[in-house]
Design a protein around this motif. Structure first.
Motif, PDB file in Angstrom:
ATOM      1  N   PRO A  29     -17.263 -66.793  -3.260  1.00 56.91           N
ATOM      2  CA  PRO A  29     -16.918 -65.493  -2.679  1.00 56.91           C
ATOM      3  C   PRO A  29     -15.609 -64.908  -3.191  1.00 56.91           C
ATOM      4  O   PRO A  29     -15.491 -63.689  -3.336  1.00 56.91           O
ATOM      5  CB  PRO A  29     -16.849 -65.800  -1.179  1.00 56.91           C
ATOM      6  N   ASN A  30     -14.620 -65.754  -3.459  1.00 53.28           N
ATOM      7  CA  ASN A  30     -13.378 -65.236  -4.036  1.00 53.28           C
ATOM      8  C   ASN A  30     -13.548 -64.907  -5.513  1.00 53.28           C
ATOM      9  O   ASN A  30     -13.050 -63.893  -5.998  1.00 53.28           O
ATOM     10  CB  ASN A  30     -12.239 -66.237  -3.856  1.00 53.28           C
ATOM     11  N   GLY A  31     -14.239 -65.780  -6.217  1.00 49.96           N
ATOM     12  CA  GLY A  31     -14.407 -65.568  -7.655  1.00 49.96           C
ATOM     13  C   GLY A  31     -15.150 -64.295  -7.988  1.00 49.96           C
ATOM     14  O   GLY A  31     -14.769 -63.555  -8.900  1.00 49.96           O
ATOM     15  N   VAL A  32     -16.229 -64.015  -7.239  1.00 53.40           N
ATOM     16  CA  VAL A  32     -17.057 -62.869  -7.594  1.00 53.40           C
ATOM     17  C   VAL A  32     -16.400 -61.537  -7.273  1.00 53.40           C
ATOM     18  O   VAL A  32     -16.846 -60.505  -7.762  1.00 53.40           O
ATOM     19  CB  VAL A  32     -18.450 -62.935  -6.932  1.00 53.40           C
ATOM     20  N   LYS A  33     -15.350 -61.542  -6.478  1.00 53.91           N
ATOM     21  CA  LYS A  33     -14.633 -60.283  -6.253  1.00 53.91           C
ATOM     22  C   LYS A  33     -14.222 -59.666  -7.583  1.00 53.91           C
ATOM     23  O   LYS A  33     -14.381 -58.465  -7.810  1.00 53.91           O
ATOM     24  CB  LYS A  33     -13.362 -60.521  -5.436  1.00 53.91           C
ATOM     25  N   VAL A  34     -13.670 -60.495  -8.457  1.00 54.27           N
ATOM     26  CA  VAL A  34     -13.130 -59.972  -9.708  1.00 54.27           C
ATOM     27  C   VAL A  34     -14.237 -59.668 -10.710  1.00 54.27           C
ATOM     28  O   VAL A  34     -14.180 -58.650 -11.413  1.00 54.27           O
ATOM     29  CB  VAL A  34     -12.086 -60.938 -10.302  1.00 54.27           C
ATOM     30  N   SER A  35     -15.272 -60.506 -10.784  1.00 53.61           N
ATOM     31  CA  SER A  35     -16.371 -60.202 -11.704  1.00 53.61           C
ATOM     32  C   SER A  35     -17.108 -58.943 -11.266  1.00 53.61           C
ATOM     33  O   SER A  35     -17.503 -58.119 -12.103  1.00 53.61           O
ATOM     34  CB  SER A  35     -17.322 -61.392 -11.841  1.00 53.61           C
ATOM     35  N   ILE A  36     -17.293 -58.749  -9.952  1.00 51.43           N
ATOM     36  CA  ILE A  36     -17.907 -57.510  -9.472  1.00 51.43           C
ATOM     37  C   ILE A  36     -17.026 -56.327  -9.846  1.00 51.43           C
ATOM     38  O   ILE A  36     -17.510 -55.292 -10.329  1.00 51.43           O
ATOM     39  CB  ILE A  36     -18.123 -57.565  -7.944  1.00 51.43           C
ATOM     40  N   MET A  37     -15.728 -56.452  -9.620  1.00 48.95           N
ATOM     41  CA  MET A  37     -14.801 -55.361  -9.945  1.00 48.95           C
ATOM     42  C   MET A  37     -14.873 -55.011 -11.423  1.00 48.95           C
ATOM     43  O   MET A  37     -14.950 -53.829 -11.796  1.00 48.95           O
ATOM     44  CB  MET A  37     -13.373 -55.783  -9.571  1.00 48.95           C
ATOM     45  N   ASP A 178     -16.087 -43.277   0.218  1.00 42.43           N
ATOM     46  CA  ASP A 178     -15.538 -43.832  -1.022  1.00 42.43           C
ATOM     47  C   ASP A 178     -15.695 -45.349  -1.056  1.00 42.43           C
ATOM     48  O   ASP A 178     -15.115 -46.066  -0.235  1.00 42.43           O
ATOM     49  CB  ASP A 178     -14.052 -43.474  -1.167  1.00 42.43           C
ATOM     50  N   TYR A 179     -16.467 -45.818  -2.003  1.00 40.73           N
ATOM     51  CA  TYR A 179     -16.614 -47.254  -2.258  1.00 40.73           C
ATOM     52  C   TYR A 179     -15.363 -47.710  -3.004  1.00 40.73           C
ATOM     53  O   TYR A 179     -14.997 -47.131  -4.036  1.00 40.73           O
ATOM     54  CB  TYR A 179     -17.866 -47.462  -3.099  1.00 40.73           C
ATOM     55  N   THR A 180     -14.687 -48.744  -2.489  1.00 40.68           N
ATOM     56  CA  THR A 180     -13.399 -49.151  -3.050  1.00 40.68           C
ATOM     57  C   THR A 180     -13.291 -50.669  -3.137  1.00 40.68           C
ATOM     58  O   THR A 180     -14.215 -51.410  -2.785  1.00 40.68           O
ATOM     59  CB  THR A 180     -12.235 -48.642  -2.171  1.00 40.68           C
ATOM     60  N   ILE A 181     -12.109 -51.109  -3.558  1.00 45.43           N
ATOM     61  CA  ILE A 181     -11.837 -52.541  -3.618  1.00 45.43           C
ATOM     62  C   ILE A 181     -11.898 -53.183  -2.242  1.00 45.43           C
ATOM     63  O   ILE A 181     -12.084 -54.401  -2.136  1.00 45.43           O
ATOM     64  CB  ILE A 181     -10.492 -52.847  -4.296  1.00 45.43           C
ATOM     65  N   ALA A 182     -11.758 -52.396  -1.180  1.00 42.86           N
ATOM     66  CA  ALA A 182     -11.901 -52.952   0.169  1.00 42.86           C
ATOM     67  C   ALA A 182     -13.306 -53.509   0.360  1.00 42.86           C
ATOM     68  O   ALA A 182     -13.482 -54.618   0.879  1.00 42.86           O
ATOM     69  CB  ALA A 182     -11.598 -51.881   1.214  1.00 42.86           C
ATOM     70  N   ASP A 183     -14.304 -52.754  -0.064  1.00 44.12           N
ATOM     71  CA  ASP A 183     -15.690 -53.218   0.049  1.00 44.12           C
ATOM     72  C   ASP A 183     -15.944 -54.406  -0.869  1.00 44.12           C
ATOM     73  O   ASP A 183     -16.567 -55.396  -0.459  1.00 44.12           O
ATOM     74  CB  ASP A 183     -16.644 -52.071  -0.301  1.00 44.12           C
ATOM     75  N   ILE A 184     -15.461 -54.316  -2.086  1.00 45.00           N
ATOM     76  CA  ILE A 184     -15.675 -55.396  -3.050  1.00 45.00           C
ATOM     77  C   ILE A 184     -15.095 -56.706  -2.539  1.00 45.00           C
ATOM     78  O   ILE A 184     -15.678 -57.780  -2.723  1.00 45.00           O
ATOM     79  CB  ILE A 184     -15.066 -55.015  -4.417  1.00 45.00           C
ATOM     80  N   SER A 185     -13.951 -56.624  -1.869  1.00 47.74           N
ATOM     81  CA  SER A 185     -13.297 -57.851  -1.402  1.00 47.74           C
ATOM     82  C   SER A 185     -14.130 -58.598  -0.371  1.00 47.74           C
ATOM     83  O   SER A 185     -13.992 -59.820  -0.228  1.00 47.74           O
ATOM     84  CB  SER A 185     -11.914 -57.520  -0.818  1.00 47.74           C
ATOM     85  N   MET A 186     -14.998 -57.880   0.356  1.00 46.73           N
ATOM     86  CA  MET A 186     -15.704 -58.507   1.482  1.00 46.73           C
ATOM     87  C   MET A 186     -17.180 -58.778   1.258  1.00 46.73           C
ATOM     88  O   MET A 186     -17.771 -59.608   1.952  1.00 46.73           O
ATOM     89  CB  MET A 186     -15.532 -57.630   2.727  1.00 46.73           C
ATOM     90  N   LEU A 187     -17.802 -58.098   0.310  1.00 45.49           N
ATOM     91  CA  LEU A 187     -19.248 -58.240   0.139  1.00 45.49           C
ATOM     92  C   LEU A 187     -19.676 -59.695  -0.076  1.00 45.49           C
ATOM     93  O   LEU A 187     -20.616 -60.180   0.552  1.00 45.49           O
ATOM     94  CB  LEU A 187     -19.731 -57.378  -1.035  1.00 45.49           C
TER      95      LEU A 187
END
Length: 234
Positions: A29-37, A178-187
């Motif tokens: 879950p932490n790793g994919v935050k950055v790959s998704i971003m 607005d879809y943002t890094i806030a959403d990415i951090s939690m998905l």
């Protein structure tokens, strides 16, 4: 000699494309935050698997980049001032990439900080609490006779889901439209809680309708689907 060759981590994970941002990660879950971003913003990068099964995160080379021994971490050859930038902590990396590219973070100063506050909410609450539920429900902690720790983390996870639910009611994303890094951090964390950890019933996830609708909007995004599987496990 490339600009990255001075960094010890490139000895263990050589950069085939040293002109690109280097990502050192694992699809957690932490790793994919950055790959998704990275997939969302379309920034070219090279990925390196940090295999916890081989204790890669404990090696001298990896610790030279992240002394905390956690993933993800990046090495950007084109950092501020044109100099290489090593960076760890997924929340910091999300903010850096958003600022670097001008994407997925509101331009308005007030809304910008409001988005960042939700990233901190994830870092300080969602990640640690959901992770503990996973440990005590799915992994070694489930063998503990004392069930009070599991109950504690389940209750706190429910509370956090309630915070998310109240905020997302009537909204598409954490920052309204607005879809943002806030959403990415939690998905990835919510997906893991009800999927990989199998704790959906435990936290009564079905009662959090707005969170469920938000998750159903976020997960099908093509960039999210790609990022969830980067880097590939061996």
């Amino acid at each position: 000699m490339s600009a990255l060759s001075a960094f010890p981590i490139t000895k263990r994970w050589p950069a085939k494309h040293p002109e690109l941002l280097q990502l050192y990660s694992l699809p957690t879950p932490n790793g994919v935050k950055v790959s998704i971003m990275l997939e969302e913003i379309g920034l070219p990068y090279e990925v390196h698997l940090v295999d916890f099964g081989k204790d890669d995160q404990k090696t001298t080379e990896f610790l030279s980049l992240n002394p905390n021994g956690k993933i993800p971490a990046i090495l950007d050859p084109n950092g501020p001032g044109g100099r290489p930038l090593p960076l760890f902590e997924s929340g910091a990396i999300l903010q850096y990439l958003a600022e670097k590219t001008g994407k997925l973070l509101p331009e308005d100063a007030a809304r910008r900080y409001q988005a960042i506050q939700w990233v901190h909410f994830q870092m300080g609450g969602i990640g640690p609490m959901f992770g503990q539920v996973g440990f005590f429900h799915k992994f070694a902690g489930r063998e503990f006779e004392d069930k009070r720790p599991l109950e504690r983390y389940v209750d706190e996870s429910k509370r956090l889901l309630g915070v998310m639910e109240a905020h997302l009611a009537g909204r598409q994303w954490f920052m309204d439209d607005d879809y943002t890094i806030a959403d990415i951090s939690m998905l990835g964390w919510v997906r893991n809680l009800i999927g990989f950890y199998g704790a959906g019933d435990l936290v009564a996830f079905s009662q959090f309708k707005s969170v469920g609708a938000w998750l159903d909007r976020g997960l099908p995004r093509p960039a999210v689907q790609r990022g969830l599987n980067i880097p590939k496990r061996p």
